[in-house]
Design an enzyme around this catalytic site. Structure first.
Site: not given
Length: 253
Positions: A113, A116, A126-127, A216
């Site tokens: 994603l 793009h 956020s990890q 897509r």
């Protein structure tokens, strides 16, 4: 826990209430479509001696009341938009933006994603700052199972699902262990899989959304998950602005 992709529309471009009041006070029709009013203003600004403020007020009745002169569906506004899309003057629909609330997207699909870039803005979970331990508020990381694993033509497809889900549980156990041993969330996240699900808020303009769908969408060779995202984005946009639907079809102009 297995997660399913969900896409909802948070906001989209609308004309101001003060403009609507002025429009109605000067004899404008009641049911002008917000997005079309914005697009018409942008398009006609390029070709009209009128100011942007005057365009819809003085030309609106013609475009929104009269049937399309090209014999196609809708009004003269629809005809003008078809003409603009066919001519390639699509910068004029960049003035319409849509903000999506997306949950249950895998990190693998997120990487696709975010390729793009033009016309897209992303705010992604956020990890690093969100902790995904079993005992944290998150309850652990969610994950997305690829369609090919669910539907693969194998002698024992249930075994593939079992293997995949066992791997996700094993990663969770090891993530928890690292965190228990004092490893920071920003470093422990390194073992989380591409299947890990994330949430994001994303804003894109109409031109970019249509381009994304054409590249897509379900008529392409894109991966199933991002095809699903493209379809859900289209559904959200066309529900808010039904006139846009004619521009999403395969090969649409």
């Amino acid at each position: 826990m297995q997660k399913t992709l969900e896409v909802d529309l948070l906001a989209h471009t609308q004309v101001t209430e003060s403009w609507k009041d002025y429009w109605k006070a000067h004899g404008g029709i009641e049911d002008v479509v917000d997005g079309q009013a914005v697009a018409l203003t942008a398009i006609r600004t390029c070709y009209s001696p009128l100011t942007p403020f005057e365009i819809v007020l003085k030309e609106g009745k013609k475009y929104f009341n009269e049937s399309a002169a090209d014999g196609g569906k809708g009004t003269e506004a629809d005809r003008l938009l078809r003409h603009i899309m066919k001519s390639g003057h699509t910068s004029t629909i960049e003035h319409l933006s849509f903000t999506f609330m997306i949950s249950g997207l895998s990190r693998a699909a997120l990487a696709q994603l975010t390729r793009h870039r033009v016309g897209f803005s992303y705010s992604v979970q956020s990890q690093r700052f969100v902790k995904f331990g079993s005992g944290d508020k998150s309850g652990g990381f969610d994950y997305v199972i690829p369609e090919s694993i669910k539907k693969v033509n194998a002698p024992n497809p249930e075994i593939l699902m079992m293997v995949f889900e066992e791997m996700m549980r094993d990663i969770q156990v090891k993530y928890d262990y690292l965190r228990d041993q004092g490893v920071s969330a920003e470093d422990a996240r390194s073992i989380l899989p591409q299947a890990a699900a994330c949430n994001l808020t994303m804003t894109a303009n109409l031109r970019s959304i249509i381009d994304f769908y054409r590249k897509r969408g379900p008529h392409t060779h894109a991966q199933a998950e991002i095809q699903d995202l493209a379809v859900q984005m289209r559904e959200a946009v066309t529900e808010a602005e039904p006139w846009t639907d004619m521009f999403f079809g395969e090969g649409a102009e």
